[in-house]
Every structure is written in C-alpha cells, then in structure tokens.
Design an enzyme around this catalytic site. Structure first.
Site, PDB file in Angstrom:
ATOM      1  CB  CYS A   1      -5.815   6.719   2.385  1.00  0.00           C
ATOM      2  SG  CYS A   1      -5.664   7.933   3.695  1.00  0.00           S
TER       3      CYS A   1
ATOM      4  CB  CYS B   1      -6.767   6.056   5.976  1.00  0.00           C
ATOM      5  SG  CYS B   1      -7.086   7.496   5.004  1.00  0.00           S
ATOM      6  CG  ASP B   2      -6.134   2.166   5.085  1.00  0.00           C
ATOM      7  OD1 ASP B   2      -6.978   2.364   5.972  1.00  0.00           O
ATOM      8  OD2 ASP B   2      -6.396   2.197   3.867  1.00  0.00           O
TER       9      ASP B   2
END
Ligand code: NAP
Length: 304
Positions: A129, A132-133
């Site tokens: 992701c 997200c990261d």
C-alpha cells in the site's frame, strides 16, 4: 436468529447493513479485520458521486458509523465456514450465528509475489500500500511491481516522495489507464523496467536490493529501500467454496442481481464476478444484495 448476516464490513457489507436496517431487519455484520475494507487505505477518493475529495479513512468511518447508528450489530470475528442445512449458519473462530439470509461481502486481499523472505520483510521494505507506507520512503529509492491501475497510481504517488522509482512490469504494455501512464511518463525520477519479474529479495535486517529477471533470462540487481507490490488482488472466498459456486479465479459467480447458486445467500462487492470493481459498484452491490435478502425473507420466512 438474525434476518441478515453480512460477512465483511467494507463498503459493500456496510451499505447492505444500512439497507437492511432501514427495512427494520435484524442485521449482524461479521468482520475479521477492521472495518472499511481496502478503501480505508486510499488517500483521496475522487470518483465517488458527489464527493470530489474524501479520504478512504473518513469515508469508511462515516459508513461504519451510519450502519451502527441505524442499529446494525457489528462484531469483529473471522468467519471460517457457512452452512445451509436446516438453517443458514455462519461459523466464526469463536461462535455460531443463525440467519434467515447471508450476504457475502468479503472483498479481496493483496496478491503476493511468493518470494522467499517476502512475509518477513513486510514493514521492513515490503509494502502492499503506497499511500499507507509511502511516507517512510521520502528521498529513498523504491520499486513498484505490477502493470494495473494500482501499480501506476502507486508509482505516480511515490514519484512525489521518493528519490527514484522503478516500475517493474512482466509485460511490455500496461493494463492500467493511459492517462495515469502519461502522467507518469512526464516524471523525471521514474524508470520503466519491462518484460521483467522480481525474482529475489536481498535483505539482512531490512530490504536492501532486489533481483530482477528479464524474459531473455538476464538478471540485474537494483538497490532499493522499498518494494511496493501491486500485482492485483485475490477474492477472499475460500471458506465458502464448499457451498458456493466460484469461477476459476475464485470469484463467486453472480450477476448484477447478486444471487449466488444458494437461495437466500447473496454476494456483494469485489469478491463476485463482475467487470468493474470500484467503490461505487461495491456500494451498489450492497444495496442490491440487501434488497434481494429482504425480498427473500418476506417471501420465504414469514413464519419466523
Ligand atoms: P490488476 O488490474 O489485476 O493488475 C495486476 C497487475 O499485476 C497486472 O498488470 C498483472 O500483469 C500483474 N501481475 C499479476 N500477478 C503477477 C505476478 N505474480 N508477478 C508480476 N506481476 C503480476 O490489479 P490492480 O491494479 O490492483 O487493480 C484491480 C482493479 O481495481 C482493476 O479493475 C483496476 O482497474 C481497479 N483500480 C481502479 C483504480 C481507479 O479507477 N482509480 C485504482 C486502482 C485499481 P499482467 O498485466 O501481465 O496480467
């Protein structure tokens, strides 16, 4: 005995819960992980009607609260089996629940590359992701693997954060949208690597480099701090396969009416056979599946 048991608290499942509750049905939603499904990882939703910008987290939280406020019971337990004997039974790792109808809205999970060390390196260089990261890789070198919309969008997102982005695809043309690809081609910190697969992860404590193998057999080592795997998703239907008909890719076979092969069991969202897997089609499925379930109850279960 619930009227409708919904398996999965993503956009499809929560929308089904809203429709069920608005028809005064007793609704239980069972979720193995956290509410929201895959949309919760989306940074900015721009293609949902009347919402020109909303984060996936806000969207999912509003949907969750809406379903709860309407009276849906939401329990976080993993469903391991469903049965259609005398009654429809949903079995979790902890309990058994009875329902007049069931809606399967389990969505899909990330496909992995199945490389050695892949699981161990999640959070230490491997991610599924980018939104997200991605922030962990500011000014670092990263690679994205895949050729669909997710890979293109992840690569585009990462070009604004990372020092350099390698986009590795196993063919020489992408299946993702041309408009995104064109935006990507305008970036000066992207390198496209075609006809190639990631074949090895080199790491001690965390990812240090990857080995990439071209179709012609040649290999090269690329130093990267992060590898974003965007090679599609796998429908989460394995626990229903004994009872429900799946296609060769594991999707529940259903048309736009969301009926499965078992009367009273419906499917909604990304885990069914369909052409377009988007947020709007997931919520649409939720509405249709709940409406079908309500009709089924009214026609078949009036005595209970
Ligand atoms: P996808 O469209 O299924 O693409 C997966 C990609 O990964 C394909 O290019 C495939 O290669 C490659 N691949 C599959 N297995 C692989 C393996 N083992 N090793 C290397 N490469 C592998 O998946 P997605 O990009 O996650 O998209 C899923 C759905 O969501 C699609 O319908 C997509 O359009 C939609 N989506 C839409 C948006 C948007 O509208 N903004 C954003 C994201 C996703 P091949 O091409 O060779 O098969």
């Amino acid at each position: 005995m619930y009227d409708i048991i919904i398996v999965g608290a993503g956009p499809a499942g929560l929308t089904a819960a809203i429709y069920g509750r608005r028809a005064s049905k007793k609704v239980l939603v069972l979720e193995a992980k956290s509410y929201g499904g895959q949309i919760i990882n989306t940074l900015d939703i721009e293609n949902y009607p009347a919402e020109s910008h909303i984060s996936g987290f806000d969207f999912a939280t509003q949907l969750y609260n809406q379903a709860k406020d309407l009276g849906a019971e939401i329990i976080f337990e993993k469903v391991v089996e469903i049965k259609n004997e005398k009654e429809k039974e949903v079995i979790t790792t902890k309990n058994k629940y009875l329902g007049k109808t069931i809606i399967l809205a389990t969505g899909s999970e990330n496909r992995k590359l199945n490389l050695e060390k892949e699981n161990d390196l999640v959070g230490k260089g491997i991610s599924y992701c980018a939104t997200c990261d991605g922030a962990f890789y500011k000014n670092k070198n990263v690679a994205v693997v895949g050729g669909g919309n997710t890979a293109l969008e992840d690569a585009l997102y990462l070009t604004d954060l990372a020092n350099k982005v390698y986009l590795i695809h196993r063919r020489d043309e992408f299946r993702g949208e041309e408009s995104t690809l064109n935006l990507l081609k305008m970036k000066d910190n992207i390198e496209f690597i075609y006809n190639s697969n990631v074949t090895k992860l080199n790491a001690s404590e965390k990812l240090e480099s990857i080995e990439v193998t071209n179709k012609d057999g040649s290999t090269k080592k690329i130093d990267v701090d992060g590898l974003f795997v965007a090679v599609g998703r796998i429908p989460e239907n394995e626990n229903f396969a004994k009872l429900i008909n799946l296609d060769n890719s594991g999707y529940i076979i259903a048309g736009e009416d969301c009926n499965t092969n078992v009367p009273g069991i419906f499917v909604a969202g990304d885990n069914r056979t369909k052409e377009v897997r988007q947020l709007v089609t997931a919520t649409s499925d939720g509405a249709i599946a709940a409406t079908s379930a309500i009709k089924y109850i009214n026609n078949n279960c009036n005595e209970k």
